[in-house]
Enzyme design. Structure first.
Site, PDB file in Angstrom:
ATOM      1  N   ARG A  87      96.752  81.059  20.725  1.00 27.76           N
ATOM      2  CA  ARG A  87      96.037  79.641  21.395  1.00 27.76           C
ATOM      3  C   ARG A  87      94.846  80.139  21.977  1.00 27.76           C
ATOM      4  NH1 ARG A  87      97.376  73.958  22.699  1.00 27.76           N
ATOM      5  NH2 ARG A  87      95.655  73.630  24.237  1.00 27.76           N
ATOM      6  N   LEU A  89      91.932  79.936  24.485  1.00 27.29           N
ATOM      7  CA  LEU A  89      92.078  79.462  26.043  1.00 27.29           C
ATOM      8  C   LEU A  89      90.483  79.079  26.397  1.00 27.29           C
ATOM      9  CD1 LEU A  89      93.949  82.217  27.692  1.00 27.29           C
ATOM     10  CD2 LEU A  89      94.811  80.004  27.310  1.00 27.29           C
ATOM     11  N   SER A 132      92.806  96.548  17.944  1.00 26.64           N
ATOM     12  CA  SER A 132      91.654  96.764  19.340  1.00 26.64           C
ATOM     13  C   SER A 132      92.271  96.063  20.419  1.00 26.64           C
ATOM     14  CB  SER A 132      90.292  96.241  19.005  1.00 26.64           C
ATOM     15  OG  SER A 132      89.858  96.397  17.779  1.00 26.64           O
ATOM     16  N   ASP A 141      87.848  86.636  20.121  1.00 32.38           N
ATOM     17  CA  ASP A 141      88.138  87.851  19.672  1.00 32.38           C
ATOM     18  C   ASP A 141      87.002  88.954  20.041  1.00 32.38           C
ATOM     19  OD1 ASP A 141      90.705  87.382  18.881  1.00 32.38           O
ATOM     20  OD2 ASP A 141      89.917  86.554  16.976  1.00 32.38           O
TER      21      ASP A 141
END
Ligand code: GRF
Length: 212
Positions: A87, A89, A132, A141
């Site tokens: 999810r 944020l 990572s 990401d």
């Protein structure tokens, strides 16, 4: 001893790896945004406080984020570890945990942010893939990389075989990263770069999951 709250959405194998690693950090709680996350079972069996903040019960992202933050704050953790937490944020929540919220992503960032990383790696024909652990920033990401583990992409690999090889690396590097935070070795060098002091990792070890 530092404490960590782990957020999950599903299987929870990375959470399990962190819990089983016997780190010098206390896992204060496991929180899931889904009531049916299989990983909740392991948390309960391990005697860890487990909590569901069910995303379906909230009409807005802001309301969900506020409830999640309240659930996390109950444990005043030093670190929040997203472990398969599916999810996105909101910026306010992420900024609240600036520098002390980490995520594991199944690619060698900045390659392949987002979903279906193994399929995309195969389609791109990369020869090295991996995972990572990075500090969470409001961009998806993105954020300073703490540690990466690499695996070869082998002829004949399917999404499943490649995912399994990467997952093995995930289970090694995530506990490692949490350990470094627990031991106060993680330093923000500026310009979005993280340095870890005294890792004991040699220059060629990241290419092999066996040596990390
Ligand atoms: C992992 O591959 C993780 O990198 C990704 O989602 C998967 C979660 O697996 N973000 P698990 O729930 O930790 O088993």
């Amino acid at each position: 001893m530092k404490s960590v709250v782990i957020l999950i959405s599903g299987r929870g194998s990375n959470m399990e790896a962190i819990v089983r690693a016997g780190l010098p950090a206390k896992v204060a709680a496991v929180i899931s945004n889904r009531a049916d996350a299989p990983g909740l079972k392991f948390a309960a069996q391990s005697g860890l406080p487990a909590k569901v903040v069910d995303e379906r019960e909230f009409s807005s992202r802001g309301a969900f984020d506020a409830a999640l933050e309240a659930a996390i704050e109950r444990h005043s953790p030093d670190l929040v570890a997203l472990a398969g937490f599916m999810r996105i944020l909101g910026g306010d929540l992420v900024r609240h945990y600036s520098g002390r919220m980490v995520n594991i992503h199944p690619s060698l960032l900045p390659a392949f942010p987002g979903l279906h990383t193994h399929r995309r790696a195969l389609e791109a024909g990369v020869k090295v893939h991996g995972a990572s652990v990075h500090v969470v920033t409001p961009s998806l990401d993105d954020g300073p990389i703490v540690v990466q583990g690499a695996v070869p992409v082998l002829p004949g690999d399917s999404e499943e075989t490649l995912a399994a090889r990467v997952l093995e690396v995930e289970h090694r590097i995530y506990p490692q990263a949490v350990r470094w935070f627990a031991e106060d070795r993680v330093e923000f060098a500026g310009d979005g770069v993280v340095q870890v002091r005294d890792t004991g990792i040699s220059t060629d070890s990241l290419i092999s999951p066996r040596n990390t």
